[in-house]
Design a protein around this motif. Structure first.
Motif, PDB file in Angstrom:
ATOM      1  N   PRO A  67      52.627 -23.582   2.313  1.00 47.78           N
ATOM      2  CA  PRO A  67      54.080 -23.827   2.296  1.00 47.78           C
ATOM      3  C   PRO A  67      54.580 -24.085   0.882  1.00 47.78           C
ATOM      4  O   PRO A  67      53.812 -24.409  -0.020  1.00 47.78           O
ATOM      5  N   THR A  68      55.886 -23.912   0.708  1.00 45.39           N
ATOM      6  CA  THR A  68      56.518 -24.249  -0.572  1.00 45.39           C
ATOM      7  C   THR A  68      57.342 -25.523  -0.391  1.00 45.39           C
ATOM      8  O   THR A  68      57.806 -25.792   0.727  1.00 45.39           O
ATOM      9  N   PRO A  69      57.557 -26.328  -1.419  1.00 46.20           N
ATOM     10  CA  PRO A  69      57.064 -26.109  -2.785  1.00 46.20           C
ATOM     11  C   PRO A  69      55.562 -26.363  -2.903  1.00 46.20           C
ATOM     12  O   PRO A  69      54.996 -27.117  -2.113  1.00 46.20           O
ATOM     13  N   ASN A  70      54.970 -25.727  -3.884  1.00 42.45           N
ATOM     14  CA  ASN A  70      53.564 -25.939  -4.162  1.00 42.45           C
ATOM     15  C   ASN A  70      53.362 -26.037  -5.675  1.00 42.45           C
ATOM     16  O   ASN A  70      54.320 -25.973  -6.441  1.00 42.45           O
ATOM     17  N   ILE A  74      55.848 -26.007  -9.697  1.00 44.75           N
ATOM     18  CA  ILE A  74      56.083 -27.216 -10.485  1.00 44.75           C
ATOM     19  C   ILE A  74      55.876 -26.880 -11.955  1.00 44.75           C
ATOM     20  O   ILE A  74      54.742 -26.718 -12.427  1.00 44.75           O
ATOM     21  N   ILE A  75      56.978 -26.722 -12.685  1.00 39.82           N
ATOM     22  CA  ILE A  75      56.906 -26.342 -14.098  1.00 39.82           C
ATOM     23  C   ILE A  75      56.114 -27.381 -14.877  1.00 39.82           C
ATOM     24  O   ILE A  75      56.335 -28.585 -14.744  1.00 39.82           O
ATOM     25  N   VAL A  85      43.316 -24.090  -8.008  1.00 40.23           N
ATOM     26  CA  VAL A  85      43.870 -24.012  -6.645  1.00 40.23           C
ATOM     27  C   VAL A  85      43.360 -22.756  -5.946  1.00 40.23           C
ATOM     28  O   VAL A  85      42.961 -22.788  -4.774  1.00 40.23           O
ATOM     29  N   LEU A  86      43.364 -21.627  -6.657  1.00 38.68           N
ATOM     30  CA  LEU A  86      42.901 -20.371  -6.072  1.00 38.68           C
ATOM     31  C   LEU A  86      41.408 -20.422  -5.779  1.00 38.68           C
ATOM     32  O   LEU A  86      40.944 -19.854  -4.780  1.00 38.68           O
ATOM     33  N   SER A 181      50.317  -5.164  -7.327  1.00 37.08           N
ATOM     34  CA  SER A 181      50.625  -6.479  -6.780  1.00 37.08           C
ATOM     35  C   SER A 181      52.108  -6.752  -6.969  1.00 37.08           C
ATOM     36  O   SER A 181      52.804  -6.036  -7.695  1.00 37.08           O
ATOM     37  N   PHE A 182      52.575  -7.797  -6.289  1.00 33.03           N
ATOM     38  CA  PHE A 182      53.986  -8.173  -6.340  1.00 33.03           C
ATOM     39  C   PHE A 182      54.094  -9.632  -6.765  1.00 33.03           C
ATOM     40  O   PHE A 182      53.153 -10.412  -6.593  1.00 33.03           O
ATOM     41  N   ALA A 183      55.238 -10.004  -7.317  1.00 36.14           N
ATOM     42  CA  ALA A 183      55.480 -11.405  -7.637  1.00 36.14           C
ATOM     43  C   ALA A 183      55.251 -12.257  -6.402  1.00 36.14           C
ATOM     44  O   ALA A 183      55.509 -11.829  -5.275  1.00 36.14           O
ATOM     45  N   ALA A 184      54.766 -13.480  -6.625  1.00 34.64           N
ATOM     46  CA  ALA A 184      54.396 -14.332  -5.494  1.00 34.64           C
ATOM     47  C   ALA A 184      55.561 -14.576  -4.547  1.00 34.64           C
ATOM     48  O   ALA A 184      55.375 -14.650  -3.329  1.00 34.64           O
TER      49      ALA A 184
END
Length: 267
Positions: A67-70, A74-75, A85-86, A181-184
């Motif tokens: 889920p977001t936010p993740n 977080i800048i 995380v991955l 690939s595509f932007a997240a």
């Protein structure tokens, strides 16, 4: 009895001749080293491009399942922490390291894609100069014919400040693409007919925003793994010269599908 001296025909090299030979050998060796060095640099660039593709696809999967936010939103979160995380989610076995000297992978918070820190290859995304952006009723459409050099591309969230929503027909057809690939948090809603036809793609993670795939969108690739979200409308022969994927998807819903022994199986 007069004797004759036999003239020696096996005359050795003179000093001048030896110097010439050594110089020639030096030139040949130098040329070989330069050739090898250039080959090695290209190989490292290619390897980093491939890794970028994997990073972006893995992050897409993370966005689909988490889920977001993740942390990716977080800048200021360190890139090393995002890679961890991955790894923790088993999307990577270990944190990837660029092969090119002084390069690093960085997370672009605005586009939600991974980049190379020194922008060596531009494989991290698509430039407006690589395609034609739609106007009028086609604002947000990627159109024209892809003219970029990279075979490993990531389609960003925006181009020239315009949110990307559609990939028009035939744009990336027959361009030798090996990775996509595509932007997240991509906002792509539709991929039109034959958009990625006749390439060398083997897997694709489709954006969660996708609503429709048109005829032959990924036809004539050797795709054996597809990750797809819910409620996507599929036309005929999207991935192969049949509708086996559509039948499997409509029966089993969102998820990751593998092509095994001629059939699509949901993981």
């Amino acid at each position: 009895m007069n004797s004759k001296k036999v003239k020696n025909s096996n005359k050795g090299f003179t000093l001048a001749e030896l110097i010439v030979v050594i110089a020639i050998l030096g030139i040949l060796v130098g040329s070989s080293v330069q050739t090898y060095s250039g080959f090695l640099d290209r190989a490292k660039t290619t390897a980093d491009n491939v890794t970028l593709g994997y990073l972006n696809r893995a992050t897409q999967v993370y966005y689909i399942t988490e889920p977001t936010p993740n942390l990716f939103e977080i800048i200021g979160t360190p890139d090393d922490a995002l890679m961890q995380v991955l790894v923790d989610d088993r999307l990577f076995s270990e944190k990837p390291v660029p092969q090119q000297k002084a390069a690093s992978f960085i997370w672009d918070y605005s586009q939600k894609i991974w980049r190379l820190s020194d922008d060596i290859s531009n494989a991290y995304g698509l430039l407006p100069s690589d395609i034609t952006l739609g106007t009028g009723g086609h604002i947000g459409y990627i159109k024209g014919s892809y003219s970029g050099a990279s075979k490993d591309i990531t389609i960003p969230k925006t181009l020239d400040g315009t949110k990307v929503t559609n990939v028009w027909q035939d744009v990336f057809a027959n361009k030798g693409l090996t990775s996509l690939s595509f932007a997240a948090d991509s906002q792509i809603v539709r991929i039109h007919a034959r958009a990625f036809n006749k390439n060398n793609l083997t897997e694709v993670v489709l954006p969660n925003s996708l609503q429709q795939l048109d005829f032959g969108a990924f036809w004539n690739n050797n795709i054996t793994m597809v990750t797809i979200g819910s409620d996507v409308i599929l036309a005929d022969q999207v991935f192969r010269n049949d509708n086996a994927f559509r039948d499997a998807y409509y029966a089993n819903g969102a998820g990751t599908y593998l092509y095994q022994n001629g059939i699509w199986v949901k993981k």
